[in-house]
Design an enzyme around this catalytic site. Sequence first.
Site, PDB file in Angstrom:
ATOM      1  N   LYS A   1       0.714  -1.310   0.003  1.00 28.82           N
ATOM      2  CA  LYS A   1      -0.121   0.072  -0.031  1.00 28.82           C
ATOM      3  C   LYS A   1       0.852   1.214  -0.124  1.00 28.82           C
ATOM      4  CE  LYS A   1      -3.690   1.799   2.669  1.00 28.82           C
ATOM      5  NZ  LYS A   1      -4.686   1.564   4.078  1.00 28.82           N
TER       6      LYS A   1
ATOM      7  N   SER B   1      -9.744   1.226   3.136  1.00 29.09           N
ATOM      8  CA  SER B   1      -8.793   1.936   2.123  1.00 29.09           C
ATOM      9  C   SER B   1      -7.873   1.145   1.506  1.00 29.09           C
ATOM     10  CB  SER B   1      -7.990   2.951   3.071  1.00 29.09           C
ATOM     11  OG  SER B   1      -7.325   2.498   4.014  1.00 29.09           O
TER      12      SER B   1
ATOM     13  N   SER C   1      -9.777  -1.505   7.154  1.00 29.35           N
ATOM     14  CA  SER C   1      -9.171  -1.116   5.748  1.00 29.35           C
ATOM     15  C   SER C   1      -8.440  -2.283   5.055  1.00 29.35           C
ATOM     16  CB  SER C   1      -8.198  -0.072   6.081  1.00 29.35           C
ATOM     17  OG  SER C   1      -9.100   1.410   6.076  1.00 29.35           O
TER      18      SER C   1
END
Length: 485
Positions: free
Chosen positions: A78, A153, A177
């Site tokens: 990420k 996310s 997330s």
Amino acid sequence: MDLFDLTLHELHAKLKSKEVSSREATSAMLDRIAELEPRINAFITVTPERALAEAEAADRRIAAGEADVLTGIPLAVKDIFLTEGTLTTCGSRILNNFIPPYSATSFEKLKQRGMVLLGKLNQDEFAMGSSNESSASGPCRNPWNTDCIPGGSSGGSAAAIAARQATVTLGTDTGGSIRQPASHCGCVGLKPTYGRVSRYGVIAYASSLDQVGPLTRDVTDCAIMLGALAGHDPKDSTSVDRPVPDYQAALTNDIRGLRIGLPREYFIEGLDPDVQASMDQAIETYRRLGAEFTEISLPHTDYAVASYYLIATAEASANLARYDGVRFGHRAEQAEGLLEMYSRSRSQGFGSEVKRRIMLGTYALSSGYYDAYYLKAQKVRTLIMADFIQAFEGVDLILTPVAPTPAFRIGEKVNDPLQMYLSDIFTIPVNLAGTCAMSLPAGISGQGLPIGVQLIGKPFGEETILRAAHAFEQATEWHSLRAPL
């Protein structure tokens, strides 16, 4: 079978036997990324030159007999993890030119063991979102249906696994997330106990809630990755100094007598029928495997979302104050004076969702409202922690849905923040309590979208989660289904 289809442990076996090289596996992944990125947008930055150089270095380690289970495995992370020398944007315009001078501990651990970085993954801006629609790099799309969101996310982290664009990925989980995208994309996603994995070098959203975790194709890969990530870090005062178990040894498949709680507050009116059906099937599977079920209560669940959005935004308001355009990141031009430069840089650099949360957090911390909002939210958090402590006195695990619905369509909830926030209603309590949980593939909706179930464990109870998840995985086929790309 194509090289990009292999799990971590399958690819390791082929690398160890020298049936394939890391360069071959990495090249296959890079080709897959190039083929699918126009449709998926899972990556913000792809690093082909770095990846091939690291793959060749891994092949030399393997040839010298110095490799372990992670050496030569293609990885993507990420874009919230600092990666020395590689662009790190956190999905935001305000960091669109930021090259960090050091790496996050979690990424550095994997790099030292010879993993190969393919690139940085798409995400909601500063990890604030449940759909990956707030990214400055544009929305990531769900490989199962590109009209749908992948979750957020860590949307890119889950989409890259589902699209076979990386063997394993790293994400972060502040209110769901990792788990919610894993559920929506049909992969395994683990949020470890707070303090189990170092947060050093991970761009902060809400420091008392953020946690690093892996997203993988199966539970065995998850156990391998957690073993590599876990452990005390002197650079992170919130990381816990306690021994790291052999998580792979927990994958015994014997769960006879395991006590699983079903919280009545999670089986709500309005739960999607396909989600309910997947839960019912999961319960029946666990019963066949010898688990025992008990109805439990987590009475303060209804207050979790409100409490979370006060605590998380208050912490975000403080954490994001450092982005002012002075030392790094986006800097507004033609500003008259320092204060105007601050204001313009932040106005231009932050997206609408980040601005909304900064304003809410600043308001909750302001004079006259602190006691009514922030302090009260912290008191509710304490009550939610107590709920879990009491529940775990009678059960070993808790089984719940991950999300109220399968993945929704892009744009469906973007103008309705409350409905978007309620997407995480089943995952947020785990972060407030600081314990661990996993999303596990457990079904397919009538529209062909994946559905996950959530296993919640006691603090530092990841071994029990992994044991139960592996037993379920071996008894079902959900984890082996592929997105129809």
